[in-house]
Write an enzyme that holds these catalytic residues in place. Structure first.
Site, PDB file in Angstrom:
ATOM      1  N   ARG A 149       5.486  -0.412   6.438  1.00 35.54           N
ATOM      2  CA  ARG A 149       4.651  -0.681   7.816  1.00 35.54           C
ATOM      3  C   ARG A 149       3.527   0.691   7.800  1.00 35.54           C
ATOM      4  O   ARG A 149       2.605   0.930   8.030  1.00 35.54           O
ATOM      5  CB  ARG A 149       5.293  -0.741   8.761  1.00 35.54           C
ATOM      6  CG  ARG A 149       5.912  -2.323   8.948  1.00 35.54           C
ATOM      7  CD  ARG A 149       6.728  -2.245  10.224  1.00 35.54           C
ATOM      8  NE  ARG A 149       8.063  -1.778   9.966  1.00 35.54           N
ATOM      9  CZ  ARG A 149       9.251  -2.153   9.511  1.00 35.54           C
ATOM     10  NH1 ARG A 149       9.174  -3.598   9.515  1.00 35.54           N
ATOM     11  NH2 ARG A 149      10.281  -1.375   9.229  1.00 35.54           N
ATOM     12  N   ASP A 169       6.020   2.786  -4.564  1.00 34.63           N
ATOM     13  CA  ASP A 169       7.169   2.067  -4.003  1.00 34.63           C
ATOM     14  C   ASP A 169       7.511   1.255  -4.954  1.00 34.63           C
ATOM     15  O   ASP A 169       7.024   0.214  -5.540  1.00 34.63           O
ATOM     16  CB  ASP A 169       6.482   1.357  -2.675  1.00 34.63           C
ATOM     17  CG  ASP A 169       7.549   0.820  -1.866  1.00 34.63           C
ATOM     18  OD1 ASP A 169       8.336   0.220  -2.386  1.00 34.63           O
ATOM     19  OD2 ASP A 169       7.275   0.878  -0.522  1.00 34.63           O
ATOM     20  N   ALA A 228       7.358  12.589   7.943  1.00 29.70           N
ATOM     21  CA  ALA A 228       7.633  12.148   9.200  1.00 29.70           C
ATOM     22  C   ALA A 228       8.381  10.921   9.176  1.00 29.70           C
ATOM     23  O   ALA A 228       8.428  10.034   9.861  1.00 29.70           O
ATOM     24  CB  ALA A 228       6.379  11.781  10.039  1.00 29.70           C
ATOM     25  N   ALA A 229       9.182  10.687   8.053  1.00 27.93           N
ATOM     26  CA  ALA A 229      10.277   9.784   7.915  1.00 27.93           C
ATOM     27  C   ALA A 229      11.406   9.893   8.396  1.00 27.93           C
ATOM     28  O   ALA A 229      11.852   9.735   9.510  1.00 27.93           O
ATOM     29  CB  ALA A 229      10.153   9.168   6.375  1.00 27.93           C
ATOM     30  N   ASP A 254       7.992  16.577  10.833  1.00 32.48           N
ATOM     31  CA  ASP A 254       8.514  16.108  12.092  1.00 32.48           C
ATOM     32  C   ASP A 254      10.077  15.590  12.069  1.00 32.48           C
ATOM     33  O   ASP A 254      10.580  15.633  13.155  1.00 32.48           O
ATOM     34  CB  ASP A 254       7.705  14.726  12.117  1.00 32.48           C
ATOM     35  CG  ASP A 254       8.049  14.153  13.764  1.00 32.48           C
ATOM     36  OD1 ASP A 254       7.694  14.941  14.709  1.00 32.48           O
ATOM     37  OD2 ASP A 254       8.251  12.828  13.846  1.00 32.48           O
ATOM     38  N   GLU A 259      18.833  18.223  13.250  1.00 36.35           N
ATOM     39  CA  GLU A 259      17.972  18.021  14.394  1.00 36.35           C
ATOM     40  C   GLU A 259      18.672  18.311  15.882  1.00 36.35           C
ATOM     41  O   GLU A 259      19.914  17.607  15.975  1.00 36.35           O
ATOM     42  CB  GLU A 259      17.255  16.541  14.670  1.00 36.35           C
ATOM     43  CG  GLU A 259      16.173  16.442  13.431  1.00 36.35           C
ATOM     44  CD  GLU A 259      15.585  15.278  13.445  1.00 36.35           C
ATOM     45  OE1 GLU A 259      15.659  14.436  14.696  1.00 36.35           O
ATOM     46  OE2 GLU A 259      14.736  14.911  12.651  1.00 36.35           O
ATOM     47  N   HIS A 277      10.436  15.683  16.014  1.00 35.93           N
ATOM     48  CA  HIS A 277      10.561  14.235  15.850  1.00 35.93           C
ATOM     49  C   HIS A 277      10.172  13.366  16.973  1.00 35.93           C
ATOM     50  O   HIS A 277      10.555  12.714  17.650  1.00 35.93           O
ATOM     51  CB  HIS A 277      12.278  13.834  15.671  1.00 35.93           C
ATOM     52  CG  HIS A 277      12.492  12.520  15.144  1.00 35.93           C
ATOM     53  ND1 HIS A 277      13.496  12.455  14.225  1.00 35.93           N
ATOM     54  CD2 HIS A 277      11.858  11.503  15.180  1.00 35.93           C
ATOM     55  CE1 HIS A 277      13.639  11.259  13.821  1.00 35.93           C
ATOM     56  NE2 HIS A 277      12.586  10.473  14.314  1.00 35.93           N
TER      57      HIS A 277
END
Ligand code: NAD
Length: 304
Positions: A149, A169, A228-229, A254, A259, A277
């Site tokens: 997505r 992929d 950002a995954a 991110d 974290e 995040h």
């Protein structure tokens, strides 16, 4: 039917439940003890990430049929405990995809022009324009690892900016990218040829540290990397070495192995752009995920 809404889930969820004739109690913050006391009287609960539905809470949920998580990750829910109690768990895998994709495009621009560095420089009293000669993204190659997505949304936005998109992929075949701007390549070709590389795979045993010392060494000198995954997909020690050696010109992160990443050496580097995040954190995404999950709860009760 009675649903408990916690964690300040967007009120559109309450409206959807109410208009389906389902009673909805809104309690934005609840201590674990309060939740343990209250949960037995509900048929469903809708949470974001603050409420921890651990085994000791779920064991008290005698009447609960379904847990809705307004978001993607299910880290705050003990799935085994839910399964044991026969409780269905639903989430919203796509409600914040666009938010993440837009954040990634912002990070690409910020890396290319060092907007974050220029911002700190001016705020600290500086005005040295020569420090901030950027690079343009048009006609640059963007390597997109993971064409689900978010990877696809990033790809089409980047193509709209005139970037050449190289995708990798292992689960996507040529027909799967037909009609898109993505040209499928091997991971090695993507690493060797990309000016920017962005990661959009889930964190699994197969993707943990998939960008390590060997992969970084393969990349173009001066490459810029965006993650950002999920933290842990890039080996942070290897990234630190690749930045300090000058191989990698910039990285925008991110997500982090730990974290918050307060102890990370990467935070000490000017080349690293850090965000907490927040890729999926927009007003629109919060509404999308709440609506999505409320509709799933309504459907669940209709179907049983
Ligand atoms: P998705 O499931 O739609 O797509 C993931 C893609 O990765 C799939 O096409 C899959 O085939 C591919 N993939 C799996 N293993 C791979 C590998 N080894 N190499 C290359 N591709 C591989 O997921 P999505 O919704 O696009 O989400 C992508 C990532 O973004 C996930 O890690 C998700 O947790 C993360 N995410 C982050 C935020 C945030 O706030 N930063 C918000 C939402 C999602």
């Amino acid at each position: 039917m009675k649903v408990l809404l916690t964690d300040s889930v967007d009120m559109k969820a309450r409206d959807i439940l109410k208009s389906a004739g389902i009673e909805a109690d809104v309690r934005p913050t609840m201590l674990e003890e309060e939740l343990k006391e209250a949960i037995a009287s509900y048929d469903a609960i809708l949470v974001r990430s603050a409420t921890k539905l651990n085994a000791s809470v779920i064991e008290r949920a005698e009447n609960l049929r379904i847990i809705g998580r307004a978001g993607v990750g299910l880290d705050n829910i003990d799935l085994d405990a839910a399964k044991k109690m026969g409780i269905e768990v639903v989430n919203s895998p796509s409600g914040n995809s666009n938010a993440v994709a837009e954040h990634v495009i912002g990070l690409i621009f910020s890396l290319a022009r060092n907007i974050h560095g220029a911002h700190s420089h001016v705020k600290a009293g500086g005005w040295e324009k020569k420090l901030f000669k950027g690079t343009e993204v048009r006609e640059k190659k963007l390597g997109v690892i993971g064409l689900g997505r978010i990877g696809r949304l990033v790809s089409s936005a980047a193509a709209g900016l005139g970037m050449e998109v190289i995708g990798y992929d292992p689960y996507v075949k040529e027909e799967g990218v037909k009609g898109t701007a993505i040209s499928l390549e091997s991971i090695e070709n993507l690493m060797r040829n990309s000016d920017f590389i962005t990661i959009h795979v889930p964190l699994t045993d197969g993707t943990r540290s998939m960008i390590g010392k060997k992969e970084l060494a393969m990349m173009k000198d001066g490459v810029m990397i965006i993650n950002a995954a999920r933290g842990g997909i890039i080996d942070e020690d290897a990234l630190y070495d690749a930045i300090t050696s000058g191989k990698v010109a910039g990285a925008a992160l991110d997500v982090w192995k730990d974290e918050p990443p307060h102890e990370s050496m990467l935070l000490k580097l000017d080349e690293v752009l850090a965000t907490p995040h927040v890729g999926g954190n927009t007003h629109e995404a919060q509404v999308n995920v709440a609506v999505d999950v409320a509709e799933k709860i309504v459907k669940f009760f209709k179907d049983i």
